[in-house]
Structures are given as C-alpha cells and as structure tokens.
Design a protein around this motif. Sequence first.
Motif, PDB file in Angstrom:
ATOM      1  N   PHE E 329       0.815  -1.219   0.000  1.00  0.00           N
ATOM      2  CA  PHE E 329       0.000   0.000   0.000  1.00  0.00           C
ATOM      3  C   PHE E 329       0.842   1.260   0.000  1.00  0.00           C
ATOM      4  CE2 PHE E 329      -2.183   3.441   2.278  1.00  0.00           C
ATOM      5  CZ  PHE E 329      -3.266   3.612   1.423  1.00  0.00           C
ATOM      6  N   PHE E 330       0.437   2.229  -0.839  1.00  0.00           N
ATOM      7  CA  PHE E 330       1.030   3.564  -0.816  1.00  0.00           C
ATOM      8  C   PHE E 330      -0.091   4.580  -0.727  1.00  0.00           C
ATOM      9  CE2 PHE E 330       2.076   7.538  -2.827  1.00  0.00           C
ATOM     10  CZ  PHE E 330       3.331   7.845  -2.321  1.00  0.00           C
ATOM     11  N   PRO E 338       1.483  13.099  -4.293  1.00  0.00           N
ATOM     12  CA  PRO E 338       2.827  12.587  -4.531  1.00  0.00           C
ATOM     13  C   PRO E 338       3.243  12.906  -5.963  1.00  0.00           C
ATOM     14  CG  PRO E 338       1.243  10.822  -4.781  1.00  0.00           C
ATOM     15  CD  PRO E 338       0.459  12.039  -4.354  1.00  0.00           C
ATOM     16  N   ASP E 339       4.548  13.045  -6.206  1.00  0.00           N
ATOM     17  CA  ASP E 339       4.986  13.118  -7.597  1.00  0.00           C
ATOM     18  C   ASP E 339       5.354  11.699  -8.042  1.00  0.00           C
ATOM     19  OD1 ASP E 339       7.641  12.792  -6.474  1.00  0.00           O
ATOM     20  OD2 ASP E 339       7.558  14.953  -6.068  1.00  0.00           O
ATOM     21  N   PRO E 340       5.407  11.486  -9.360  1.00  0.00           N
ATOM     22  CA  PRO E 340       5.642  10.128  -9.877  1.00  0.00           C
ATOM     23  C   PRO E 340       6.868   9.478  -9.249  1.00  0.00           C
ATOM     24  CG  PRO E 340       5.080  11.613 -11.678  1.00  0.00           C
ATOM     25  CD  PRO E 340       5.214  12.465 -10.447  1.00  0.00           C
ATOM     26  N   GLU E 341       7.883  10.290  -8.958  1.00  0.00           N
ATOM     27  CA  GLU E 341       9.112   9.737  -8.371  1.00  0.00           C
ATOM     28  C   GLU E 341       8.817   8.955  -7.089  1.00  0.00           C
ATOM     29  OE1 GLU E 341       8.738  12.615  -9.731  1.00  0.00           O
ATOM     30  OE2 GLU E 341      10.439  13.069 -11.040  1.00  0.00           O
ATOM     31  N   GLU E 342       7.853   9.416  -6.310  1.00  0.00           N
ATOM     32  CA  GLU E 342       7.538   8.719  -5.052  1.00  0.00           C
ATOM     33  C   GLU E 342       6.970   7.330  -5.328  1.00  0.00           C
ATOM     34  OE1 GLU E 342       5.351  10.942  -2.017  1.00  0.00           O
ATOM     35  OE2 GLU E 342       5.832  12.791  -3.110  1.00  0.00           O
ATOM     36  N   ILE E 343       6.161   7.238  -6.373  1.00  0.00           N
ATOM     37  CA  ILE E 343       5.588   5.930  -6.724  1.00  0.00           C
ATOM     38  C   ILE E 343       6.705   5.008  -7.200  1.00  0.00           C
ATOM     39  CG2 ILE E 343       3.861   4.742  -8.108  1.00  0.00           C
ATOM     40  CD1 ILE E 343       2.647   6.833  -6.261  1.00  0.00           C
ATOM     41  N   VAL E 344       7.624   5.557  -7.988  1.00  0.00           N
ATOM     42  CA  VAL E 344       8.767   4.772  -8.460  1.00  0.00           C
ATOM     43  C   VAL E 344       9.497   4.170  -7.263  1.00  0.00           C
ATOM     44  CG1 VAL E 344      11.047   4.933  -9.518  1.00  0.00           C
ATOM     45  CG2 VAL E 344       9.093   6.064 -10.612  1.00  0.00           C
ATOM     46  N   GLU E 345       9.743   5.000  -6.268  1.00  0.00           N
ATOM     47  CA  GLU E 345      10.408   4.521  -5.052  1.00  0.00           C
ATOM     48  C   GLU E 345       9.593   3.419  -4.385  1.00  0.00           C
ATOM     49  OE1 GLU E 345      13.506   4.977  -3.939  1.00  0.00           O
ATOM     50  OE2 GLU E 345      13.400   5.830  -5.980  1.00  0.00           O
ATOM     51  N   ALA E 346       8.279   3.670  -4.274  1.00  0.00           N
ATOM     52  CA  ALA E 346       7.409   2.709  -3.573  1.00  0.00           C
ATOM     53  C   ALA E 346       7.470   1.343  -4.260  1.00  0.00           C
ATOM     54  CB  ALA E 346       5.980   3.227  -3.531  1.00  0.00           C
TER      55      ALA E 346
END
Lengths: 248, 248, 186, 186, 356, 356, 74, 74
Positions: E329-330, E338-346
């Motif tokens: 979960f995020f 969030p910016d896309p970069e955060e999802i990439v990290e997740a």
Amino acid sequence: MWETKYEKSQGLTDTKLSYCPGCAHGIVHKLVAETLVELDILDKSIAIASVGCSVFSYQFFNCDAQQAPHGRACALATGVKRVLPENIVFTYQGDGDLASIGIAETIHAANRGENITVIFINNAIYGMTGGQMAPTSLIGQKTTTSQDGRVAEVHGNPIKISEMFATIGGVAYLERVSVYDPKHVINAKKAIKKAFQYQKEKRGFTMIEVVSTCPVNWGMTPVDAMKWAKSDMEPEYPLGVFKDKGAE
Amino acid sequence: MWETKYEKSQGLTDTKLSYCPGCAHGIVHKLVAETLVELDILDKSIAIASVGCSVFSYQFFNCDAQQAPHGRACALATGVKRVLPENIVFTYQGDGDLASIGIAETIHAANRGENITVIFINNAIYGMTGGQMAPTSLIGQKTTTSQDGRVAEVHGNPIKISEMFATIGGVAYLERVSVYDPKHVINAKKAIKKAFQYQKEKRGFTMIEVVSTCPVNWGMTPVDAMKWAKSDMEPEYPLGVFKDKGAE
Amino acid sequence: MDTKNIKVAGFGGQGVMMFGQVLAYSATKDNINGLWFPSYGPETRGGTANCSVIVSEDTINSPVFKNADHLVVFNLPSLDKFKDHVAKNGLVLYNSSLIDKDISIENALSIGVPINDIATELGNIKVANMVMMGAYLELTHLFSDETIEAIIKKFLGERKANLLDINKEAIEAGKAFIRKMEVKYA
Amino acid sequence: MDTKNIKVAGFGGQGVMMFGQVLAYSATKDNINGLWFPSYGPETRGGTANCSVIVSEDTINSPVFKNADHLVVFNLPSLDKFKDHVAKNGLVLYNSSLIDKDISIENALSIGVPINDIATELGNIKVANMVMMGAYLELTHLFSDETIEAIIKKFLGERKANLLDINKEAIEAGKAFIRKMEVKYA
Amino acid sequence: MAKVLMKGNEAIALAAIKGGVDAFYGYPITPQNEVPEYLSKHLLANGKVFLQAESEVSAINMVYGAAGAGKRVMTSSSSPGIALKQEGISYIAAAELPCVICSVMRGGPGLGSIQPSQGDYYQATRGGGNGDYQLIVYAPESIQETIDIMKDAFNIADYYRNPVMVLVDGLIGQMMESVDFDKPVKERKLPEKDWATTGTLNHPGRRNIANSLYLDPAELEQHNIDLQKKYKRIKENETKYELINFDNPEYVIVAYGTMARICRSAIQMLHEEGIEVGMIRPISLFPYPEIAFDKIPKTIKGILTCELSMGQMLDDVLIANNGRHKVGFFGRAGGMLPDPEEIVEAIKNFTERVVK
Amino acid sequence: MAKVLMKGNEAIALAAIKGGVDAFYGYPITPQNEVPEYLSKHLLANGKVFLQAESEVSAINMVYGAAGAGKRVMTSSSSPGIALKQEGISYIAAAELPCVICSVMRGGPGLGSIQPSQGDYYQATRGGGNGDYQLIVYAPESIQETIDIMKDAFNIADYYRNPVMVLVDGLIGQMMESVDFDKPVKERKLPEKDWATTGTLNHPGRRNIANSLYLDPAELEQHNIDLQKKYKRIKENETKYELINFDNPEYVIVAYGTMARICRSAIQMLHEEGIEVGMIRPISLFPYPEIAFDKIPKTIKGILTCELSMGQMLDDVLIANNGRHKVGFFGRAGGMLPDPEEIVEAIKNFTERVVK
Amino acid sequence: MKVPKGRVTFNDELCKGCGLCVEYCPTHILYQDMKTLNKAGYNIIKVSEPDKCIGCAFCAMMCPDSVIKVEVNK
Amino acid sequence: MKVPKGRVTFNDELCKGCGLCVEYCPTHILYQDMKTLNKAGYNIIKVSEPDKCIGCAFCAMMCPDSVIKVEVNK
Ligand SMILES: Cc1ncc(C[n+]2csc(CCOP(=O)(O)OP(=O)(O)O)c2C)c(N)n1
Ligand SMILES: Cc1ncc(C[n+]2csc(CCOP(=O)(O)OP(=O)(O)O)c2C)c(N)n1
Ligand code: SF4
Ligand code: SF4
Ligand code: SF4
Ligand code: SF4
Ligand code: SF4
Ligand code: SF4
Ligand SMILES: [Mg+2]
Ligand SMILES: [Mg+2]
C-alpha cells in the motif's frame, strides 16, 4: 326521497386509516381529501407524506404521492413543484416533523415563496414514536421525555410556528384552526380550501396549522382529547388568520 | 504626557487575521474581544467558531474555542453551556452559516432560551466560498449563483433574521447594528456588551446581528463597501433593538 | 516540442494565475494539450499563490511534477519555495524589481526581469505579469504572438478591451528587455 | 426444568404483552433466566400483537424459536397464524370466548378457556388475561402463586394496587376451570 | 467541435447539460463551486431549474422530489456535504429513483482542508446512509473522461432507476485541461418513466408513489432481495476499468482518478529503467472490477494499491485479490499529492502490507 | 445486586449512568426510544444533563460541544438517525473527542421498517462521514454483554480520545432479559483531560481548542498519520472476540449480535446431529478480529458468514480470510429473523459464494 | 308513521369505537354496543332512536374514519 | 512648537492597505504610500501632518486589523 348529505370522500382511498381510535389526523385527512375533490385538483395533486403517524398518508390520499425523510417534506415539495409548476403539491406534517427537525426546510420553502400548501398537524407531542416531548408541547405537559412535565427553564417555551411564519416574506396564506367540534371542523375546511385555492392561483406559500389531538399519548379518551384541545391547547395556540396576502 | 487611548485588544491573540483587506469581520472581532476583556470574562469564555471566513476565529479570540461544523455553532454552544453553565459561551456566525444551513439549530437554541450569545455577521453573501447568494442577499444583488441579480420570484426575498427571532420566547436581547462608520462602531460595541452582560446575568439567549461587508465578493473597495452597507444594506435591514427582556 | 512542466508563483494579485492560464489556453488553441492547476496555500488571502502548467503534444499523464522545466517567480518567498525544484537545463525567470540580488541556480539559466519597474514606466503596474510573459516567450518561443494576443483578447473581454494595447506593449517590452540582454535559451 | 419456548398472541389491548412479561419477570425472580420480546406487525395499532418468552435454567441462546412449547392465543387470527408452529408434546391454550370451535393440534394438548366470559362474570373484562394465566399455571406449574402474586403487585404499582384482588381471583378462576376439566399436562 | 480548455467543475456542469439535466439542487462548498455557478447561469437561461438549497440535507431531498417526479436531476457537493446527504441518498436508493450525485473530494476527516483527496472512497462505495443499498460510482482520471461519464450518467441512472455518483478528487475539479465535448455516448434503450409522480391525470387508474417504507418485514426483505438482484445486474453490465502495460509486468499497481494518472507517469519512468509495472485502473468503484484481478499474471511479485487516502480502496483490492498475490500500500492524505518519483520509489521498495 | 429483568434499551441507559455519563443529547427514533426516556428521568433527577435536541444533526453537534468541554457524553439513535449524524461524527473523530454513540439498528434502506436488522455494519465501520477516521465499534450479543460494554465504553473513549459506538440490532433494544449490573469493569488509568475547553481560567497560559481544520496539507497529512497510529494501537489492545466450539470443527460460522445467538442454538442442533461447527463471534467490529481467523484449522470445509443484512461484514471476513478457506454467506434482511433451523440447513447445504 | 329528517348508516368494519360520533350527536341517539366487536376487535356504534335523527351530519364530520353515511329527506 | 493633541503609530506589518483609516480620519492626515510594500505585499499608511492629529481614534476604530495605536496628550 333520500339525498346523500355526507359520505366518505373520493379523495381518500379504500385503505383503512392507520390512526388510533378517535385521532384527529383522520378528520384532517377528510378535509384535505374533500378539498382536492371540490377544487377538482385531485388528479393534478402530489401529496408529500412526512414521517410521523401520518407517514402512511401516501396510502390514504387518492392521488400521487411521495414519502419524505423526517422533516424534509418541504424540500421534496420544492423539488417536485419546481419541475412541475402546473401541478398541485402539498405536504402533510406533524409538529415534530415540521417544527423540530424540519424547521429549516419549512422556513426556507416559505421564504422562497414556494407555491405549495403545508398542512401542519400540531398535537403537542411525538405520536408515532410513543409520546416524546415536541417543541410544541405545553408547559407542564407530561411526556415520555419530560416525565415531570415541560419546564420552560429546561425545555424552553412551546414554539409558535404561525406567529413566527407570519414574519416571512414568501408566505401568502397562514391560518391556525382546530377540529375539536363540528363548528371548528367546518371552519378548518374553509381555511384548507382557501390555501389550496391560493396555490391554484400561484400566490405563494400557504400553510394551515391544525391544533390536533393525540388521545393515546395524551392518555385520554378521544372525547376528552377534543376537550383538552379546546381547554388547554387553544389558549396557547390562539386560532385565526396570521397572514393573508389576498387581503393585504 | 501621552496616554494610550486605543490599541490592539488583549482579547485578541497575536495571530494575524485571515480576512481580506478592509473586511468588517476584523472590526467586529475587535468589539467582541474588547467586551470580553472589559467584562472580565475572557478567561471563562468559550468561543464557537463557525464555518465561513470567520472559521479561523478560534485562532483569533484569546480564549478557549471550538470549531463547529457549518451551521451547527449553536448546537455546540448548547452542548458546552449545558455542562458548563458558569462559563461564557458565544458563537460567531456568518449569514450562510446561521440563516441558511444553521437556521434550525439557531432557532431552537433561541427557543430553549439557551444562555449563550450569538454574533451574527450579515454580509449578504457567502464570502468564504467565493460569493454565492445568501438568503440575506438583496434583491437585484449579483452573486456567483444569481449572476443576473437576485429575483424574488425565483430566489425568494432576503430573510429577516432579527424580525423572525423577535417572535421567539427564549430570546432575551436582540439588536441589529452596523459598523460602517465610527459612530456605528461605538454603538455596535454597546450592543455586544449588553448581550454578554445579559449572559453573565443568565437572562437567556442573546443575539447581535451585524450588518457587515464583503468588499471582495461585492466587488468593491473596502471604503465603497462601507458606503454600500449604509446605502443599500441598511434600508433592507433597519438597525435597532428588536427585543429586550430587561426593558420589558 | 517535448512536454514542458511550468511553475508560476508570486503574491496573490500579481497575475500569477492568469500567466499560467494564458499558457494553457494558448496550447489548446494551437491544438496541443494544455493543463493548468492552481495551488492556494493556507495563506491564500494575501500571501503567495502558485500554479502548475503542462503543455505537451502527447496526452498528459501526471498533472503533478517534481521539477519544473520553467520556473517563473514574481516575489522572493516564491523563489525560495521552488528554486530547489528546477529540472536540468531548466529556465528560471524572476522579478528583479522585488528580488534585488543575483540568482544563480545550477544547470539552469536564471534571468531577472524588473517587471514592476518596466510596468510602472508603461504607466500600469497591473501589466507586470505581461512584461514577464514577453520575456518568457522571447526565451522559450512556445507560442506565436498571434496565439497569445488572441488569448489575451479573450481574457480582457469587452469590458476591458481597451487594455489590449497596454498588454501588448508590456509583452513587447518584456521581449525587448531579453533581446537587449542577448541571452538565448533552447 | 428444561427450557420452555412460549408464544403469546392476541388483539392489542387484550393484555398479551403483560402475560408474557409476567412469565419473564417470574423466571427472573426465581433466579432462572427469562427472556421476552415483542413483535408488532405492521398492524400494531389495533389488530394483532404477539410476544415470545423463553424461561430456562441454562443461559438462553437463540431468542428466536421455530416451534413453541406453549402457545397461548387470545383470538382466532393469532391461532391461525401460529397453530402450525407448536412443538411436539406442546400445549395450546386458546380463548374459547372468541374461538367458538374445538381445536385439535396433533402431538399437542389444546384446551379452550372462555376467558372473556369468566372475566365478565368476575365483573372486569380486563382481567381475562389473568384468567388465562391461571389456566396456564395450573397446567404447567411453572411458577408458584407467591412468585406470580409478587410480580403482579409490581405491575399494578400503587396506582392500581386495589386491582390486586380481582387479578388474584381471575387467576384462581382460571385454575379452577382447568381443575374442573380434570386434564393434566406434563 | 474543436478542443477547448476548461476547468473540471465547469466541464462537469456543461457535460450535465449535454446529458439532459432538467434540474440542479445544491449547496455551495469548495472545491466544487464552479459546478453550481456554471449551472445557475445556463440552466435558468434555458428554462430549466437551478436552485441553491438552504443546506445539503435540503438539496438531496429536493433531488428526491424532482427525481420522483421523473425529471433528470443532479446535485453536487464535497466531503462533509456528502456526509450530510447520506440519509437522503439512502432514501433515494431505496425508493429506486434515478439521479446523479457529483462528489468532489477534499481532505478530511472533519472540516479537514479544501485540498484534493480520495478520502471519501468508503463514503461513496459503502454508503453511510442506513441499510443495504448501493450507488453506481464512477471515478474518472481526467476531465475528458469526467465529461464522457457525466454525459452517460443520466442514462445509466434512468436505466437502472438508481443514483449514480461521479466521484472526483478536488484536483480534477480545479484543474483545466483541453477537452472535447462531442465524443458520442453509448446508446441505451431507456424504459418509459411510468412510475413518476406527475399526477394521476397523466396515468389514469394508477397512483404513483415514491416510497421506501415497508413495515411488513417480509415485504421489506423481498425489496432488499430485488435490490441485490439489480446490483448484480449492474455489476455484470456496467463494470468499467482499464488495464495498462499488462504484457508481462513485474508488479501491478491499482489506482484510480488523479492517483492513476500520477502512476501512469511512474510506470513510464520505471519502464525507462527497465522495470515493467502494470496497472489496473478501476473506473467504476461500484461495481468494483474484481474480474480484472483474474487477468493478473501468476508471476508478479506484488500488487501496490495507491490512494490519496489511508487505505480505503485497499479493502476492495484485498477482497478481489483474495490472497492470490502480495498486496502493498502507498497512500498520501490531507491534500498532499505525490509526484511520480515517489511511486517509483514505492515500487522499488515494495513491501507486503500485513492484511489490515 | 441480584439479577433483574430489564429491557435492552433501558439497560443501555442504566449502564451509561453506571459508566458515569454526564450528559445525553439525542432525538427520538424507534427502536431506541427507551434509552432517552429512561435517561430523561434519571439524569435530570441527579443534576446531570439530558436534552432532547431538535434533530439528530443538532444532537451529535451538542455531543461535540460537551465532549470538547471534557464531559462524559453520549447520544443514541437508529439507522436513518445515525446517517444524519455522519458529518458530526467525522468532526468528533477528527477533533479526537471522546463520546459514546449508541446505534440500535432497524431495517433499511431508507425509512425501511422498525424491525431488527444488522444493515448498518458499513455505516458503523466504514463511516460515511468524510475522510479517514474510525470509530471503535462494539456489537454485543445479549443485554448482559451490552451492559458490560456500555460501562467500559466511556473509559475506552476517554483513554483513546475517540468516539465509541455500541451497535445493537433492534431486537436487543426491545428484548427483556435477566441481567446483572454489578460485574466489575476493567481498570484503566485515564489521562487527565487537560485539552478540554473549560476556559483558560482552568488552565492558565494555554488556550484549548477543539478543531478539525488544517488548511496546510502537510499538517493535515500528519494529523491523519497520527490518527492511523492511534487506530493501530486500538487494534492491538481493544480487539474483542469469542471462539465457540473450536476444537475440531467441520465448518466455522462468523456472526455477531443477535445472529450469533441464533447460530449458537444452530451449532447445538448440529452437534446433536454429529456435525461439529465452530464460530468466530466478533465483539469488536472495529477493530475487526482478523487474528481469530488464524486460529481456524486448515482442515475445515468452509466459513459461513451469517448476517441480518445482505453481505456487509462479509467484506471483513473475506479480507481476514484472505483466500485461505471457502467462504459462504447466509443473510436475512428487513427485520426477518431466521430460526436456528435455517442456519442448520445453510450449513448442511454449504456452498461457496463467489467473491463478491 | 312520520319519516325522520335524517338517516345514518355505519360501515361497521371501519369503525374504531372511538365514541366521537356518540359525543357530538346533538340528539344523543347514538350509543356504543359493548356486546358487538367488529373484525378488528372494536365495539361498534348503534342508533337507539333512528326517527330522531335530524341529519345534521355532526357525527359524520367528527368521525375520523369516514364510517358514517348521512342522508337527508328532501 | 505646540504639541499635537494626538499621536498615531502603525504596526505596518499587520497593515493590509485597505484605506479605511485614511477615509475616516476627520482631519485627512493619513495617506497610502504607494512606494512602500510590507512583507505581505501591501502598501502601508503614512501620516502627512502628525501635528494635526486630534487623537479621535476614528482611524483605529475602523481598522479591521488593529494596526493603529492612538495616544492622546493629557
Ligand atoms: C431521521 C429520523 N429521525 C427520527 C425518526 C423517528 N420518528 C418517526 S416519527 C417521529 C416524530 C413524529 O412526531 P410528529 O411529527 O409530531 O408526528 P405525529 O406522530 O405526532 O403525528 C420521529 C422522531 C425518523 N423516522 N427519522
Ligand atoms: C456542510 C458544509 N457545507 C458547505 C460548506 C462550504 N462553506 C464553507 S463557508 C460557507 C458559507 C460561508 O458564508 P457565511 O456563513 O455567510 O460566512 P462569510 O464567509 O460570508 O463570512 C460554505 C457554504 C462546508 N464547509 N460545510
Ligand atoms: S399516536 Fe397519537 S397521533 Fe398517532 S395515531 Fe395515535 S392518537 Fe393519533
Ligand atoms: S471574502 Fe468577504 S467576508 Fe470573507 S474575508 Fe474576504 S472580504 Fe471578508
Ligand atoms: S366516530 Fe366513527 S370511528 Fe368513532 S365510534 Fe363513531 S363511527 Fe366509530
Ligand atoms: S346526523 Fe346528526 S342527528 Fe343524526 S346521528 Fe348524526 S349527529 Fe346525530
Ligand atoms: S486619531 Fe483621529 S485624527 Fe488622528 S489620525 Fe486617527 S483619525 Fe486621524
Ligand atoms: S485601516 Fe488598518 S489595515 Fe486598513 S489601511 Fe489603515 S492601517 Fe492598514
Ligand atoms: Mg405530533
Ligand atoms: Mg456571509
């Protein structure tokens, strides 16, 4: 040769009324039903049943109907009337429904001058739910939530709906009547008829407050209840016309 | 030798007011704050902030506070006052909050005679949400939801809160004031002080309706807004005392 | 042209939102995709406001971006808030009338334009944002004068049609200022 | 004693709910478990009402039961409604003043008691339900006279204390009626 | 018609007009105010009904009345405003009246903030009104999709005699995008509204009644069974979702609305880094696209649920997944995007979330 | 004190008094009317506060006020009434104010009926107010258990500064049982209410504020994160359930409230027929007892979820089960109460329900 | 034998025995029959001296349940 | 040189440049300085002829943001 002077109105369905023996709700139902027939508007009418003992009135009035959430009858009526301005729309509401939870919807429908008719049954109690205090209950009146009697300091004073609504711009006709004897029944019928007549003429918001009864929760016989309506209710809720734009 | 005649009230916190330049909300805040200090009730007071531009007033009045859902300030105030009868409880509400969505809570608090004070800011508009029509908007007034001006037939007439509340039993003091010039500011202060004085004396429900301004959504300079309050608002909302139990 | 992520920020009242919307409208007019969204902080009334704009020939996915290709700031608080979120080879335009120090941001070209002063000279402080627009267009060449003019006409409407010329002057003045500087970007 | 599921039904106003509650109160007084619940149909006001009672020495699980060990009905509609839900070796008591035909239900003992007539003789139709109570107790011996009397006292309270005797008479009359019949159950 | 740049809220309003709305009843609340503002101008001008009610409670009940009268009616509001409508919504669903409810979500709980959020997923899909009822809930990801759905929403509502909720986060409401209003709408043969309360004059011999009261339990149970059958039919016919990059993903993201768009960009970035991530984008939240989960390759390492809330759609993901894959979960809340970069990290740090 | 026979609603009221309630604000609605009726008599008589509000909306906001003032306060209502309270409940939860809300469920949706039901499981556990908040929800099966929970409810609310909902179906409210009020309550060390708005006089140098507004998204998100942490703590410490006949069951039933009691009898009947069926009886619905599902023997043939609704708790069963066992469903609605024999049948004809 | 001015007929199954008609009949010719119950269990109303009826319809007006039909002799 | 009756001091950072003080000063000695912005970006207020101040505090009363302190000479 026999001529019928009085019989059950065509404005009522064959469904047996759900009211307790001797409850004045039934009398007012007849007056409204007779009016719809006499003004020839039954087939254009949409009744808005509220939540209270009269919740089933959608089964009793012989016309289309909607059943409203508690207190919201005037909102439904507004919703209907704005899209069907040529139809006749009326609400039938108790004092808990109109004066307590529904006061906002009723005031604003009145203030907007919605061209609807409100039949307001003031029996100074919550009948349907078993006799709790209503904002209209009298000082000293014992109810299940004011078991030592209503006290102004704790519960406030009985709310005067007609007096309050008389100050509202959009109101075209407003009268308080009673049905505790044949004479007053006849007068109540006149008032109700006038209100619907005004609606036909698109004059604005009309309301008839009926000082009614609740024999069961008042703990009285139907006959004593009628007497109490006269002796105790009427002094607190004086009858009469509170506003009449036609007369202005 | 110099003596201070006027400075920021101790009844206000150091937080910068969130109101637009020249908005009369700020003036009324000062009057309330000064009153709480002068009557020495600041440390007993609980302010109920409503939802509107004054939503942040809980940050501005230098006392305990609760922030109420839109329209429910008088319900919160009742909840607080009934359990803390020795404290001073007041609400600060706009016309959308009090006259529209909150009319039921306000009327019933008044009818019960809740011993609270209501500061009612009538600026004939929904300020916080960007200038929609309020029930108090004037006929002809252009708002974002009445873009060709308010029309009585469609939107109803401006609602007269003080006139209506004058008919309610539990009301102890009720005055409509304005703040469009120093003279009226001084008078408004007197009225607010009297209302809180009555609350101290447990006389019942007190309300001060302030004919206020909304320069931004009226599309005027603050100075012109003050002039409009006098020229257009006051005629529709005449100033004066509508009820005073002390004087009865 | 590849996708451009643009951030515009300043005081409320400086015409920040309009600046951004003009770009989004222009994109739509030129039949490419435009996206605009505002962000009002808690400090809306007075204080700073900013908006994000994306213009792209492809469909736009995330409306949110971390770093701006172009950052246009009208006051110091806004610069401080966003200067660390400029993309590589980005462009930073700032209002040197209110930010009186030289700004340098790495791998980005940053240029100060004294838009208040220029606008005041033109006789209307309100067109400062259009001075900035001129400077911005001169550097990015995103949209043609015709496009921009059409959009600004739309913004002014009948009521303010008389202000069209001063707005055009302002844009021209911004462009001139950049030309004088003889900088190039992209 | 093992668990008893009891259903009581009749017109509103015939004292059906009180009949059931007296049993539940008595159980509680005798330190066993009592459970009572009402069921008002759509036709509450006037029309029929009924209640379920369970008395048991063990903890009571389901408040709902399919078949009643004891069915006590005060009018015909109620009998018709519940006669097919009587447990094996069950007991059916019915008001023969309003149900003027002989009722037989298989694997159950069914007895008619003319409670209206008996009560009217006693001079108070309102105690008809206590006549039924007497008959019921005589057959089931569920509770002692002391217990029942104490509970009825409680029901009458000060205001109606004067009615205690007539209620006791009614109970006695109900018992006498059964004794005369010389039937036994359980 | 060429594309135009339009604000989400105004697009909702214009799309409603194109969808044939007869009446709007609502109460102001940020961030949806442009919906009523736009409609107040254009409905009245065209002889239709616009009315600003005194409250959300009143507004939803005006909708009840007008819907019962057989008109195409809508309301729109935001988080706390929708909360106030819950009783009325339950009544409307129970009385099987068609209407469209627009919900533009802001940060919560309580007064919260006016920033975008998806914190009202439960509010939309699990009611909050009383009893067993369901709204048909669509959650578009862009203004264009919002327009297309709004135009169809009135047809769907009328077809099933059920309220339809169009659920968007505040960003979609406040954002401007280049959009096209002329995309064709699915043809539906709509039944005549012979149940509408228009006066017996218009349907002699039959009284029409809008009602939700059934004091006889057997009747009320039957009514509930019928409603459940209808919801099943809706599920079979109106479930909407999109599968993105589903060829051979390592992970699968589940996200809707604005969050789905942010994830689209993240998926591109990950692709550029050689990490293939697919996405299930539910467009209908009720009916929820469980079937989409059957299309997930056995081989994936996990499902990442992304929300602008603290784990609400997660319920439906866990139910649909039914233990087949690891679920992570995020979530962001309170207006934070969030910016896309955060999802990439997740995705890179994917960790299974213990079943909540 | 010996056992007394008492009606559920009155028992709730008396238990609240034993639990130290200072104030009650409510509005009449069947089938919970005996709660306010009993309290109106006994609170006023003891110098406490009882007030019948003008509506449920007003009542819940009076609760907000009194809770913010640091008092032990409660309200009680039923299905549509709770629906109207959703906004206020969201505010109270967001402002972290302790209070007790009694919900006596009736048949829905809409006006429905006044017969017993469990159709408000979503309403209680998934809010319906806006945003990410949770109530602590207990669903007792008997009047005795209702009493024990009510007495503890105020402590739990104060301890976590969170609203507690006591959720019963109308049968428990209307039924009478032999009960004991003197069972001891769990000791809890309660923090001082130094946050209460009682006037700065009582806490010099500090202004106390009850609020749920955070216009700064970062702040609001942090507030949400803190709330989630609290809910996690509640889950760890306050999860309540009972396992019945769990030695070596063939099937496991999951049921709460009155339905659980009906199932107890069914389990006995099945036992007599030689069929062993266990039961998980959730007592706390939030936090939901997922852990109980880990105790289910691998060998069972299936889980049967039983509700007086059309499949609401089913969500939590499916989430907790997470695909480990077949899940079936049995539900009645609208005030219909099954007898144990029906449950026996449902077990004998157990069929898996396709994931909803 | 003279014809009465008025004639009242009762739809007994609708009657709830409330007694309002009895109370408001100016000629006091109505009474409640405590022996006869209708299906709903209410004691119904009878006319003691039909020939005394003046056809005023007060009984019918006060009857909440529209039980009474009144005819007059013209 | 004679001492003025009144003295006003402005907490400039609180000022929002609304101009109400300027409008309501009976002696017209206040003006808005279009050159000076405070941190919030508003043009602040200055006093043109301090010695003409009569200390009436009208400016302060009308100031919504409690910017102005007024002292009088006793
Ligand atoms: C939202 C909601 N709140 C409360 C109720 C319960 N309720 C039903 S009727 C009623 C009051 C009825 O009183 P009144 O309006 O005076 O009508 P009467 O029965 O006296 O004619 C109440 C509170 C409800 N059905 N819905
Ligand atoms: C339940 C709910 N409905 C609507 C809103 C949106 N809202 C915020 S302030 C406001 C009206 C403010 O107008 P008013 O009360 O006149 O205060 P003003 O801003 O004019 O001072 C509204 C409708 C809300 N926050 N909550
Ligand atoms: S309860 Fe009262 S109001 Fe309701 S029907 Fe009976 S007598 Fe009439
Ligand atoms: S919007 Fe209007 S009312 Fe609100 S702060 Fe600004 S000027 Fe004042
Ligand atoms: S008034 Fe009507 S209902 Fe009442 S007793 Fe007479 S006939 Fe029967
Ligand atoms: S019509 Fe008149 S006189 Fe005849 S029974 Fe009725 S009330 Fe009596
Ligand atoms: S005190 Fe009076 S005279 Fe002095 S500046 Fe203020 S308003 Fe002007
Ligand atoms: S009134 Fe106050 S805020 Fe307005 S300009 Fe004067 S000093 Fe500034
Ligand atoms: Mg009543
Ligand atoms: Mg306002």
